[in-house]
Write a protein that holds these residues in place. Structure first.
Motif, PDB file in Angstrom:
ATOM      1  N   HIS A 553     -35.376 -19.231 -21.640  1.00 41.20           N
ATOM      2  CA  HIS A 553     -36.571 -19.946 -20.838  1.00 41.20           C
ATOM      3  C   HIS A 553     -36.958 -18.015 -20.532  1.00 41.20           C
ATOM      4  CE1 HIS A 553     -36.007 -21.361 -16.627  1.00 41.20           C
ATOM      5  NE2 HIS A 553     -35.995 -19.812 -15.464  1.00 41.20           N
ATOM      6  N   GLU A 554     -35.838 -17.148 -20.388  1.00 39.42           N
ATOM      7  CA  GLU A 554     -36.454 -16.200 -19.419  1.00 39.42           C
ATOM      8  C   GLU A 554     -37.221 -15.069 -20.419  1.00 39.42           C
ATOM      9  OE1 GLU A 554     -35.152 -15.665 -17.033  1.00 39.42           O
ATOM     10  OE2 GLU A 554     -33.429 -17.107 -16.806  1.00 39.42           O
ATOM     11  N   HIS A 557     -40.251 -16.449 -19.363  1.00 41.75           N
ATOM     12  CA  HIS A 557     -40.921 -15.741 -17.644  1.00 41.75           C
ATOM     13  C   HIS A 557     -41.600 -14.474 -17.979  1.00 41.75           C
ATOM     14  CE1 HIS A 557     -39.439 -18.187 -15.125  1.00 41.75           C
ATOM     15  NE2 HIS A 557     -38.515 -17.891 -15.139  1.00 41.75           N
ATOM     16  N   GLU A 576     -40.989 -21.238 -12.089  1.00 45.04           N
ATOM     17  CA  GLU A 576     -39.632 -21.863 -12.669  1.00 45.04           C
ATOM     18  C   GLU A 576     -39.924 -22.765 -13.913  1.00 45.04           C
ATOM     19  OE1 GLU A 576     -37.219 -19.699 -13.015  1.00 45.04           O
ATOM     20  OE2 GLU A 576     -37.929 -18.768 -11.371  1.00 45.04           O
ATOM     21  N   TYR A 644     -37.003 -25.935 -11.031  1.00 45.39           N
ATOM     22  CA  TYR A 644     -36.528 -26.245 -12.171  1.00 45.39           C
ATOM     23  C   TYR A 644     -37.288 -27.792 -13.253  1.00 45.39           C
ATOM     24  CZ  TYR A 644     -35.103 -21.604 -11.514  1.00 45.39           C
ATOM     25  OH  TYR A 644     -34.437 -20.296 -11.033  1.00 45.39           O
TER      26      TYR A 644
HETATM   27 ZN   LIG Z   1     -35.940 -18.971 -14.989  1.00 45.93          ZN
END
Ligand SMILES: [Zn+2]
Length: 808
Positions: A553-554, A557, A576, A644
């Motif tokens: 997930h990160e 980004h 997100e 999210y």
């Molecule tokens: Zn995030």
């Protein structure tokens, strides 16, 4: 020629007359109070500010003491009423959630007004002096309201000062109303903001304060396309920040900001800065000290909350539009906490330097001095590092313009790997923070029962403290590096090359992660083994999956949120929701990944359908488009669940709709995403930008309205609420050799009358082989289908894995 000259001149313009002293003005604004000589009777008077109407039926108005000859406030005590009709269905619905009605009509008995517009003149025109013979007299004005005015004045002083010293054509109006039924609430009409009208209230729930936004929308003029708003009067082009961290971890910073002027009349500039940091001076490039004003030490709710602070600076004179100028800030304080076992926690990750927030991109040149045993990692690339006399000096520069800069430090172990053209380094401590150790002791201790034999030989069952195996985040170092490496490789194939040459992953002793440009903060929990997380009580499958997918997930980004940013809070799902979906796709590539992928999306579906205390579903809290407003006193989880998880489902559905089962899975969908990153990389995109982009990739089957638009899909799913319930009935009949007719109906309920969807219908054959028969157009009157199959299906059903719906 004149214009060129003006642009070429970097210095402040010289004013014909000396400008007013900003410090003095601000002090006067902070100290305004009721003017004894300015109390009047006010009856049957109305003020209109955009869509807001304030009626002063019967009462007394008292004006506040003037500042620089101008009245900037008044109080009204008596019978009043506010009327506001929000301009669209989303805002009406949101207002209803907070107040019980789609229109705001609320009587009030007191209001405090602050303004830079014509309010004083308008009220004065209708006011008349009180008659001493009159039985009704103003009461409590001085005893009750003056202390309130004194408390609340600093909230608006800098905003008012901005107008007193700058342009006057985009004024400010604020009303703090004491509603008879709704309690205290506030109305802002600020013509400098893209959403001019904001109505809301500060509310407490479970000892947390929330700034609830009841409704927020652009001005009528802006909607008609005629109004100019001005979000900022200048933009930061580059930051040069020198940070010294002492043995006690206190911070001393100097930041040199190069700005580009966007307004030839503005003198007040505001910057975000943690409340824990105290500015000692601000200088211009000539070395002149400039007046500056820190934001209030407490927030709207009166709480001394960290972060979210700001500082305003008054320029001696405005700069011409386009001119570059420099400001130098010096500040000190503490933004780093020790959280046990020598672990450090950088609490104010985004506000450790004066900035303009996430929306603007700038280049960063960062230098740090810190105690030598520590390792420091920052956004960007490390150019140089040296240690002498127990102090390390480290120099970092960003790969081009990025939206935010951060750093992290600790007694780290590290590993480095290379993915495509990006170096990935991972930083983690040997031990876990004290809070996790405590949690481990608590969970394990409670479980530890043992048979204890006494000296006499009698045995009994007792609770004993079992030896606790130490949590070892460092053991996860290689696994995290491997996940990051694979995520970068996989996402490169999906979204295009990583825009950065170096990405660091560093440990955050907290329960969440953050993926910043070139610097990822990952919670200790994500470094632990699944067995260790289970020892900590994270048995819940979805919670376990949450920490499992956090690396991906990160990392996602880097594309979604950093390289491609979001335009306003409405568009944060582009960061997100997309990162969440990318992480779910990454999970699908693990062994048994398909099942895990559907398990994760299933968990998201359950969260969205779960009920609040009031008995409504979490999903009904509001549309994705409301962004951070979804977390409020009604449901603090709203933002996380909707922006999210629901947004993740929106992408899953879009992929399903764009996928032709006969072609490679998701090909068109991923081409659409890759092209979107390419088109908006280095810029901020809006929801509308994404919809227009997606429409270019739609298949004829998706063109339900025959207009080339996907509004039928995005309107309910992104701008609306509601999860449909479907009920399928089907019937299979042989129609000759190797031909079966599959026909039936799908009924729709639980959503609005204009809700329509293309619902995927699957046939299951022997050995669980599933084949999509087709998409069925379902509207409020339901939808019928007729498919043919060469084999008799064992089961015909809606494809629940591809659609956010309750299937009965
Ligand atoms: Zn995030």
């Amino acid at each position: 020629m004149l214009l060129l000259l003006a642009l070429g001149c970097g210095g402040p313009r010289v004013w014909a007359q000396a400008p007013a002293d900003p410090n003095q003005l601000l002090q006067q604004l902070n100290e305004v109070q009721i003017d004894f000589t300015q109390v009047y009777v006010l009856r049957d008077t109305a003020l209109t500010r955009d869509r807001v109407k304030l009626y002063f039926n019967r009462g007394f108005v008292a004006f506040l003491t003037p500042v620089a000859g101008e009245v900037t406030g008044a109080v009204f005590v008596g019978d009043g009423e506010i009327l506001l009709i929000p301009p669209n269905a989303v805002e009406k619905r949101n207002l209803t959630q907070f107040t019980g009605a789609p229109i705001l009509t609320e009587p009030f008995d007191f209001t405090l007004l602050r303004f830079t517009d014509q309010t004083a003149r308008e009220l004065r025109a209708r006011a008349r002096p009180p008659d001493p013979e009159d039985s009704e007299q103003p009461t409590g004005l001085f005893e009750v309201w003056n202390p309130l005015i004194r408390r609340r004045s600093p909230d608006h002083s800098v905003r008012i000062l901005q107008d007193l010293l700058g342009r006057r054509d985009l004024p400010f109006f604020h009303a703090r109303l004491q509603g008879v039924n709704l309690g205290v609430f506030q109305v802002f009409v600020d013509e400098r903001l893209p959403e001019t009208v904001v109505v809301g209230a500060v509310r407490e729930k479970n000892q947390q304060w929330y700034a609830d936004v009841w409704c927020s929308f652009p001005s009528r003029a802006a909607e008609a396309g005629g109004a100019e708003t001005q979000a900022s009067s200048s933009r930061v082009v580059s930051y040069k920040i020198d940070t010294r961290l002492a043995e006690d971890h206190s911070l001393e910073g100097r930041a040199e900001l190069t700005l580009e002027s966007r307004s030839a009349v503005e003198r007040i500039l505001t910057f975000e800065l943690s409340r824990w940091l105290k500015v000692s001076e601000v200088r211009d490039e000539a070395g002149n000290r400039l007046p500056f004003f820190p934001g209030p030490a407490v927030d709207q709710a009166g709480a001394a909350a960290p972060g979210n602070g700001w500082v305003a600076v008054a320029l001696p004179a405005p700069y011409p539009v386009g001119a570059h100028f420099r400001l130098n800030f010096s500040y000190q304080g503490n933004v780093i906490a020790e959280v046990g076992n020598d672990l450090l926690y950088v609490g104010e990750r985004g506000s450790w330097y004066p900035s303009r927030g996430f929306k603007e991109r700038a280049t960063y040149d960062l230098t740090f001095r810190f105690p030598a045993p520590l390792t420091l990692v920052a956004t960007g690339r490390r150019l140089e590092e040296k240690t002498a006399d127990g102090v390390t000096w480290s120099h970092w520069v960003s790969d081009g313009a990025i939206p935010v800069a951060g750093f992290n430090l600790g007694l780290y172990q590290t590993t480095v790997c290379q993915a495509e053209n990006t170096t990935i380094s991972v930083y983690v401590t040997t031990e876990a923070e004290a809070a996790l150790k405590k949690r481990q002791a608590a969970t394990q201790g409670a479980q530890a029962l043992a048979v204890v034999r006494s000296r006499t030989g009698r045995s009994s069952l007792e609770v004993v403290s079992r030896p606790v195996t130490p949590l070892e985040p460092v053991a996860g170092l290689e696994d995290v590096a491997d996940q990051a490496l694979r995520a970068v490789q996989y996402f490169t194939t999906l979204f295009g090359p990583v825009p950065y040459s170096h990405v660091a992953i560093s440990q955050l002793p907290a329960g969440f992660g953050q993926g910043w440009p070139q610097l990822v903060y990952l919670p200790t929990l994500s470094f632990l083994r699944a067995s260790e997380r289970s020892e900590l009580g994270l048995d819940d499958k979805s919670e376990e999956l949450h920490y499992r997918v956090m690396v991906a997930h990160e990392i996602a980004h880097q594309w979604w949120g950093n390289y491609l940013g979001w335009k306003s809070y409405h568009d944060q799902w582009l960061s997100e929701g997309f990162a969440s979906y990318a992480a779910a796709l990454f999970l699908a590539r693990e062994p048994d990944g398909e099942r895990k992928f559907h398990e994760l999306l299933g968990a998201y579906k359950r969260s969205l359908l779960s009920k609040t205390k009031e008995g409504r579903t979490v999903e009904s809290g509001g549309p994705i488009w409301l962004g951070e407003r979804l977390s409020n006193s009604l449901d603090p989880r709203g933002y996380l669940t909707i922006v999210y998880m629901k947004a993740c489902w929106v992408l899953q559905m879009l992929r399903m709709l764009m996928t032709d089962p006969a072609k490679p899975a998701g090909e068109r969908f991923f081409r659409m995403l890759r092209d979107f990153v390419q088109a908006y990389g280095g810029k901020n995109a809006s929801t509308e930008d994404f919809i227009r982009h997606a429409e270019k990739y739609m298949t004829p089957a998706l063109d339900l309205e025959h207009d080339g638009r996907l509004e039928w899909f995005f309107n309910p799913w992104v701008y609306g609420t509601g999860i449909p319930t479907y009920k399928l009935t089907a019937d299979v009949q042989p129609r000759g050799a190797n031909k079966f007719l599959v026909q039936g109906r799908i009924e729709q309920s639980g959503v609005g009358a204009d809700f329509e969807m293309l619902v995927p219908v699957m046939a299951t054959f022997a050995r669980d082989r599933k084949v999509r028969l087709g998409l069925v157009h379902v509207t409020r009157t339901g939808g019928s289908f007729r498919f043919t199959s060469t084999r008799r299906p064992a089961r015909v059903a809606i494809d629940e894995d591809s659609i956010l719906a309750v299937v009965q």
